[in-house]
Design a protein around this motif. Structure first.
Motif, PDB file in Angstrom:
ATOM      1  N   GLU A  54      -3.347  -5.789  -4.677  1.00 43.58           N
ATOM      2  CA  GLU A  54      -2.648  -6.429  -3.558  1.00 43.58           C
ATOM      3  C   GLU A  54      -3.283  -7.798  -3.325  1.00 43.58           C
ATOM      4  OE1 GLU A  54      -1.930  -4.087  -0.006  1.00 43.58           O
ATOM      5  OE2 GLU A  54      -2.070  -2.232  -1.141  1.00 43.58           O
ATOM      6  N   SER A  78      -5.929   1.869   2.804  1.00 39.94           N
ATOM      7  CA  SER A  78      -5.799   0.428   2.686  1.00 39.94           C
ATOM      8  C   SER A  78      -7.214  -0.124   2.527  1.00 39.94           C
ATOM      9  CB  SER A  78      -5.135  -0.116   3.950  1.00 39.94           C
ATOM     10  OG  SER A  78      -4.379  -1.232   3.641  1.00 39.94           O
ATOM     11  N   THR A 115       0.838  -1.206   0.000  1.00 41.33           N
ATOM     12  CA  THR A 115       0.000   0.000   0.000  1.00 41.33           C
ATOM     13  C   THR A 115       0.871   1.254   0.000  1.00 41.33           C
ATOM     14  OG1 THR A 115      -1.746  -1.192   1.174  1.00 41.33           O
ATOM     15  CG2 THR A 115      -1.876   1.203   1.213  1.00 41.33           C
ATOM     16  N   ASP A 175      -7.576  -4.629  -3.002  1.00 44.95           N
ATOM     17  CA  ASP A 175      -6.926  -5.407  -1.956  1.00 44.95           C
ATOM     18  C   ASP A 175      -7.750  -6.677  -1.772  1.00 44.95           C
ATOM     19  OD1 ASP A 175      -5.959  -6.575   0.355  1.00 44.95           O
ATOM     20  OD2 ASP A 175      -5.377  -4.656   1.221  1.00 44.95           O
TER      21      ASP A 175
HETATM   22 MG   LIG Z   1      -1.853  -3.072   1.950  1.00 43.32          MG
END
Ligand SMILES: [Mg+2]
Ligand SMILES: Nc1ncnc2c1ncn2[C@@H]1O[C@H](COP(=O)(O)OP(=O)(O)OP(=O)(O)O)[C@@H](O)[C@H]1O
Length: 144
Positions: A109, A58, A40, A78
């Motif tokens: 991610e 995040s 991140t 994410d």
């Molecule tokens: Mg992260």
């Protein structure tokens, strides 16, 4: 493939900035590395160069967030909480990966939580961040 030693947060910023300048839109950047490796953080540094004013958070609980930038737009996924590919259908992950908008760069991610095969046949930029100690990292960059 490129593997660089990053001695601290400041060097990571320099590296991310240099990387960001190579982006022209339509890229998919898969970010791998353990919890707290700096995925991140890397996106946050890239976002600065893309002239995104909104802070990159995040998005663990939102899974996806789109950001508008004055250089390029960014989408940040994410997939930490995802356990299979069917869970990403509802928020259009497919479109971002298989029909990536040209004015946008997509960062993911925990990309392998939808299965490594998901990205087969798609051009991706693969970044792996390995934690050495509190400040140092190894970053591997590989086009696939
Ligand atoms: Mg992260
Ligand atoms: N050289 C460095 N590069 C990146 N982050 C660093 C570095 N040195 C220290 N850090 C710190 O490490 C932490 C990385 O956290 P970050 O949230 O970016 O990790 P992450 O890989 O996104 O983890 P998660 O999988 O939980 O989302 C931050 O607090 C950051 O300030």
């Amino acid at each position: 493939m490129e593997r660089v030693y990053i001695k601290n947060l400041r060097s990571m910023k320099t590296f991310a900035k240099k990387f960001a300048k190579t982006l022209s839109g339509g890229q998919i950047v898969l970010l791998r590395g353990d919890l707290g490796a700096g995925k991140t953080t890397f996106c946050q540094f890239v976002a600065k160069t893309l002239k995104i004013d909104e802070p990159i958070t995040s998005p663990t609980f939102t899974l996806l967030k789109d950001y508008e930038g004055r250089v390029l737009n960014m989408s940040h996924f994410d997939l930490y909480r995802i356990t299979n590919a069917s869970e990403v259908q509802e928020f259009g992950f497919d479109d971002y990966i298989f029909n990536t908008p040209k004015d946008r760069v997509v960062f993911v991610e925990w990309p392998d939580n939808v299965g490594e095969d998901y990205y087969q046949g798609v051009k991706t930029t693969n970044i792996t961040i390995e934690k050495v100690d509190d400040n140092a990292r190894y970053v591997t960059l590989e086009e696939k």
